[in-house]
Design a protein around this motif. Structure first.
Motif, PDB file in Angstrom:
ATOM      1  N   LEU A  50       0.831  -1.202   0.000  1.00  0.00           N
ATOM      2  CA  LEU A  50       0.000   0.000   0.000  1.00  0.00           C
ATOM      3  C   LEU A  50       0.870   1.258   0.000  1.00  0.00           C
ATOM      4  O   LEU A  50       0.562   2.244  -0.673  1.00  0.00           O
ATOM      5  N   LEU A  51       1.961   1.219   0.745  1.00  0.00           N
ATOM      6  CA  LEU A  51       2.907   2.339   0.745  1.00  0.00           C
ATOM      7  C   LEU A  51       3.500   2.536  -0.644  1.00  0.00           C
ATOM      8  O   LEU A  51       3.612   3.675  -1.131  1.00  0.00           O
ATOM      9  N   ASP A  52       3.859   1.453  -1.292  1.00  0.00           N
ATOM     10  CA  ASP A  52       4.406   1.519  -2.649  1.00  0.00           C
ATOM     11  C   ASP A  52       3.411   2.172  -3.602  1.00  0.00           C
ATOM     12  O   ASP A  52       3.787   2.965  -4.474  1.00  0.00           O
ATOM     13  N   GLY A  53       2.123   1.869  -3.437  1.00  0.00           N
ATOM     14  CA  GLY A  53       1.104   2.473  -4.282  1.00  0.00           C
ATOM     15  C   GLY A  53       1.080   3.984  -4.150  1.00  0.00           C
ATOM     16  O   GLY A  53       0.968   4.712  -5.152  1.00  0.00           O
ATOM     17  N   LEU A  55       3.618   5.940  -3.094  1.00  0.00           N
ATOM     18  CA  LEU A  55       4.880   6.518  -3.552  1.00  0.00           C
ATOM     19  C   LEU A  55       5.029   6.453  -5.066  1.00  0.00           C
ATOM     20  O   LEU A  55       5.517   7.403  -5.692  1.00  0.00           O
ATOM     21  N   ARG A  56       4.605   5.360  -5.658  1.00  0.00           N
ATOM     22  CA  ARG A  56       4.715   5.245  -7.120  1.00  0.00           C
ATOM     23  C   ARG A  56       3.771   6.214  -7.835  1.00  0.00           C
ATOM     24  O   ARG A  56       4.117   6.782  -8.867  1.00  0.00           O
ATOM     25  N   THR A  57       2.566   6.372  -7.279  1.00  0.00           N
ATOM     26  CA  THR A  57       1.630   7.322  -7.877  1.00  0.00           C
ATOM     27  C   THR A  57       2.194   8.733  -7.834  1.00  0.00           C
ATOM     28  O   THR A  57       2.166   9.465  -8.835  1.00  0.00           O
ATOM     29  N   LEU A  58       2.718   9.143  -6.695  1.00  0.00           N
ATOM     30  CA  LEU A  58       3.292  10.473  -6.567  1.00  0.00           C
ATOM     31  C   LEU A  58       4.491  10.656  -7.497  1.00  0.00           C
ATOM     32  O   LEU A  58       4.646  11.691  -8.150  1.00  0.00           O
ATOM     33  N   ASP A  78       2.587  -9.808 -20.158  1.00  0.00           N
ATOM     34  CA  ASP A  78       3.883  -9.136 -20.017  1.00  0.00           C
ATOM     35  C   ASP A  78       3.804  -8.041 -18.961  1.00  0.00           C
ATOM     36  O   ASP A  78       4.725  -7.869 -18.150  1.00  0.00           O
ATOM     37  N   LEU A  79       2.711  -7.287 -18.974  1.00  0.00           N
ATOM     38  CA  LEU A  79       2.531  -6.223 -17.995  1.00  0.00           C
ATOM     39  C   LEU A  79       2.414  -6.792 -16.590  1.00  0.00           C
ATOM     40  O   LEU A  79       3.015  -6.265 -15.639  1.00  0.00           O
ATOM     41  N   LEU A  80       1.673  -7.883 -16.454  1.00  0.00           N
ATOM     42  CA  LEU A  80       1.547  -8.522 -15.147  1.00  0.00           C
ATOM     43  C   LEU A  80       2.896  -8.989 -14.623  1.00  0.00           C
ATOM     44  O   LEU A  80       3.214  -8.813 -13.441  1.00  0.00           O
ATOM     45  N   ASP A  81       3.686  -9.597 -15.480  1.00  0.00           N
ATOM     46  CA  ASP A  81       5.007 -10.076 -15.072  1.00  0.00           C
ATOM     47  C   ASP A  81       5.863  -8.921 -14.568  1.00  0.00           C
ATOM     48  O   ASP A  81       6.567  -9.044 -13.558  1.00  0.00           O
ATOM     49  N   PHE A  82       5.826  -7.797 -15.282  1.00  0.00           N
ATOM     50  CA  PHE A  82       6.597  -6.624 -14.891  1.00  0.00           C
ATOM     51  C   PHE A  82       6.135  -6.102 -13.526  1.00  0.00           C
ATOM     52  O   PHE A  82       6.952  -5.843 -12.633  1.00  0.00           O
ATOM     53  N   LEU A  83       4.815  -5.968 -13.341  1.00  0.00           N
ATOM     54  CA  LEU A  83       4.286  -5.459 -12.087  1.00  0.00           C
ATOM     55  C   LEU A  83       4.572  -6.409 -10.927  1.00  0.00           C
ATOM     56  O   LEU A  83       4.900  -5.964  -9.821  1.00  0.00           O
ATOM     57  N   ASN A  84       4.465  -7.700 -11.172  1.00  0.00           N
ATOM     58  CA  ASN A  84       4.744  -8.677 -10.121  1.00  0.00           C
ATOM     59  C   ASN A  84       6.203  -8.612  -9.683  1.00  0.00           C
ATOM     60  O   ASN A  84       6.511  -8.771  -8.497  1.00  0.00           O
ATOM     61  N   ARG A  85       7.097  -8.374 -10.643  1.00  0.00           N
ATOM     62  CA  ARG A  85       8.520  -8.258 -10.295  1.00  0.00           C
ATOM     63  C   ARG A  85       8.763  -7.000  -9.465  1.00  0.00           C
ATOM     64  O   ARG A  85       9.496  -7.028  -8.464  1.00  0.00           O
ATOM     65  N   LEU A  86       8.150  -5.882  -9.869  1.00  0.00           N
ATOM     66  CA  LEU A  86       8.282  -4.655  -9.094  1.00  0.00           C
ATOM     67  C   LEU A  86       7.767  -4.854  -7.665  1.00  0.00           C
ATOM     68  O   LEU A  86       8.407  -4.426  -6.686  1.00  0.00           O
ATOM     69  N   ASN A  87       6.618  -5.496  -7.553  1.00  0.00           N
ATOM     70  CA  ASN A  87       6.031  -5.722  -6.230  1.00  0.00           C
ATOM     71  C   ASN A  87       6.933  -6.583  -5.357  1.00  0.00           C
ATOM     72  O   ASN A  87       7.143  -6.301  -4.171  1.00  0.00           O
ATOM     73  N   ALA A  88       7.470  -7.649  -5.941  1.00  0.00           N
ATOM     74  CA  ALA A  88       8.336  -8.558  -5.183  1.00  0.00           C
ATOM     75  C   ALA A  88       9.622  -7.857  -4.742  1.00  0.00           C
ATOM     76  O   ALA A  88      10.083  -8.034  -3.602  1.00  0.00           O
ATOM     77  N   ASP A  89      10.204  -7.062  -5.621  1.00  0.00           N
ATOM     78  CA  ASP A  89      11.424  -6.329  -5.282  1.00  0.00           C
ATOM     79  C   ASP A  89      11.182  -5.375  -4.112  1.00  0.00           C
ATOM     80  O   ASP A  89      11.998  -5.265  -3.191  1.00  0.00           O
ATOM     81  N   TRP A  90      10.046  -4.676  -4.158  1.00  0.00           N
ATOM     82  CA  TRP A  90       9.730  -3.705  -3.106  1.00  0.00           C
ATOM     83  C   TRP A  90       9.514  -4.395  -1.768  1.00  0.00           C
ATOM     84  O   TRP A  90      10.040  -3.957  -0.735  1.00  0.00           O
ATOM     85  N   LEU A 106       3.166   5.719   5.601  1.00  0.00           N
ATOM     86  CA  LEU A 106       1.814   5.635   5.036  1.00  0.00           C
ATOM     87  C   LEU A 106       1.035   6.922   5.311  1.00  0.00           C
ATOM     88  O   LEU A 106       0.314   7.429   4.440  1.00  0.00           O
ATOM     89  N   LYS A 107       1.195   7.464   6.512  1.00  0.00           N
ATOM     90  CA  LYS A 107       0.478   8.691   6.858  1.00  0.00           C
ATOM     91  C   LYS A 107       0.955   9.871   6.019  1.00  0.00           C
ATOM     92  O   LYS A 107       0.133  10.625   5.463  1.00  0.00           O
ATOM     93  N   SER A 108       2.260  10.061   5.938  1.00  0.00           N
ATOM     94  CA  SER A 108       2.777  11.225   5.209  1.00  0.00           C
ATOM     95  C   SER A 108       2.532  11.105   3.710  1.00  0.00           C
ATOM     96  O   SER A 108       2.076  12.062   3.059  1.00  0.00           O
ATOM     97  N   SER A 109       2.787   9.932   3.144  1.00  0.00           N
ATOM     98  CA  SER A 109       2.579   9.761   1.700  1.00  0.00           C
ATOM     99  C   SER A 109       1.100   9.731   1.351  1.00  0.00           C
ATOM    100  O   SER A 109       0.689  10.199   0.282  1.00  0.00           O
ATOM    101  N   GLY A 110       0.291   9.212   2.267  1.00  0.00           N
ATOM    102  CA  GLY A 110      -1.153   9.162   2.020  1.00  0.00           C
ATOM    103  C   GLY A 110      -1.756  10.551   1.914  1.00  0.00           C
ATOM    104  O   GLY A 110      -2.642  10.794   1.080  1.00  0.00           O
TER     105      GLY A 110
END
Length: 278
Positions: A50-53, A55-58, A78-90, A106-110
Motif C-alpha cells: 500500500l505504501l508503494d502504491g 509513492l509510485r503514484t506520486l 507481459d505487464l503482469l510479469d513486470f508489475l509482479n517483479r516490481l512488487n516482489a522487489d519492493w 503511510l500517513k505522510s505519503s497518504g
C-alpha cells in the motif's frame, strides 16, 4: 433502463486511509507476521505494498518520474510479469522497515497522495487505463475509482488476516468497491454468446442488497436498473464477492457458496472474473 454513473471516491480515500492507520496501530507484533489471503504476502507485506502504491503514484503521475520502465510489453501477461517483479522487489527491500516506520510513511505519503488526486480533472484522460475492465484509455475518475479498490481490497486482506473484516463491508465503503469492480463485467462477458434482450442479474447481499445487470444488445452492456425478467440471476454474499474478484477464492468454492437462478451457464461466468491486475 439505467446505465452506471461516474464514480466519485475522492473524499472517501483519505477516510479509508484513516481506518487503515487505526487498524495498523492496533496490531501486535504477531499480527504483522500473519499470513494473508494473498499466498505470498504476510500482513506487513500488504502494508508496504500500500505504501508503494502511494509513492509510485506520486513519483510517476505527480512528479513525472517513472524510474524503472518496462521493456517489451506486448501483452497483458507481459505487464503482469513486470508489475509482479516490481512488487516482489519492493516487498523484499522493505523487510528492513519497522511497523512504526511503515505507519509513519503511510500517513505522510497518504496525505500527499490524496492531495494530488484532487488536482486531477475527472473527465481528463488518465495516465494509465483500467486494463482489467478492458479499457485502452480511461478517464481520471475511473482511474481514481480503481485506486480506491486497490486500497480497499488490500486493507481488507489485512483485516481478514487479523479477524477484523466487518468494517469495510459496511455500505459506505463496500458499495464504491463493488460499483467499480462490476465495471469489468461487459469486458469479462465479451466472448459469451448472447441473444437480443438477454438479461443477467447480479445481486450482492449483506446488510443490504445491491444489484447490477448485463443486457445483451449487439454486445453486453452494464445497467444499474431495468424493468425486465432476467434470464439468469447470480446471488453472491458480500463476504465472498471481494475474494472472487481478487483471486482470494477458487471458482469452485465461489459457485458452491453462491446461488444461480435460471440459466446456469450465463451466470457462472462471473466466478472467474478478476477486478485487479493479477
Amino acid at each position: 433502463m439505467k446505465k452506471p454513473e461516474q464514480i466519485d471516491v475522492i473524499a472517501l480515500i483519505p477516510e479509508l486511509d484513516k481506518l487503515l492507520f487505526k487498524l495498523l496501530e492496533g496490531l501486535s507484533a504477531d499480527d504483522w507476521n500473519k499470513q494473508t489471503i494473498a499466498p505470498k504476502w504476510k500482513v506487513k507485506d500488504v502494508a508496504v505494498h500500500l505504501l508503494d502504491g502511494n509513492l509510485r503514484t506520486l513519483s510517476m503521475l505527480r512528479d513525472k518520474y517513472y524510474g524503472e520502465k518496462p521493456d517489451n510489453i506486448n501483452s497483458y501477461e507481459d505487464l503482469l510479469d513486470f508489475l509482479n517483479r516490481l512488487n516482489a522487489d519492493w516487498v523484499k527491500a522493505t523487510k528492513r522497515l519497522s511497523p512504526e516506520v511503515i505507519i509513519d510513511l503511510l500517513k505522510s505519503s497518504g496525505k500527499e497522495y490524496g492531495d494530488f488526486l484532487t488536482t486531477l480533472d475527472p473527465d481528463d484522460k488518465a495516465e494509465f487505463s483500467v486494463a482489467w475492465a478492458g479499457e485502452n484509455e480511461s478517464k481520471n475518475w475511473f482511474h481514481i475509482a480503481r485506486e480506491y479498490t486497490e486500497k480497499w481490497h488490500h486493507q481488507q486482506q489485512i483485516r481478514y488476516a487479523v479477524g477484523d473484516d466487518n468494517e469495510l463491508l459496511k455500505d459506505e465503503w463496500y458499495l464504491p468497491y463493488l460499483d467499480t469492480s462490476v465495471r469489468a463485467l461487459p469486458y469479462h462477458y465479451r466472448d459469451v454468446e448472447g441473444k437480443a434482450k438477454d438479461l443477467v442479474k447480479f445481486t450482492f447481499s449483506g446488510v443490504t442488497e445491491k444489484s447490477w445487470f448485463l443486457y445483451y444488445e449487439n454486445g453486453w452492456q452494464l445497467l444499474t436498473s431495468i424493468d425486465a425478467e432476467p434470464k439468469s440471476e447470480v446471488r453472491i454474499r458480500d463476504e465472498y464477492a471481494w475474494k472472487i474478484f481478487t483471486k482470494g477464492m477458487t471458482r469452485e468454492e465461489a459457485i458452491k457458496l453462491s446461488e444461480i437462478r435460471g440459466n446456469k451457464e450465463l451466470g457462472e461466468k462471473i466466478f472467474d472474473m478478476i477486478a485487479v491486475m493479477a
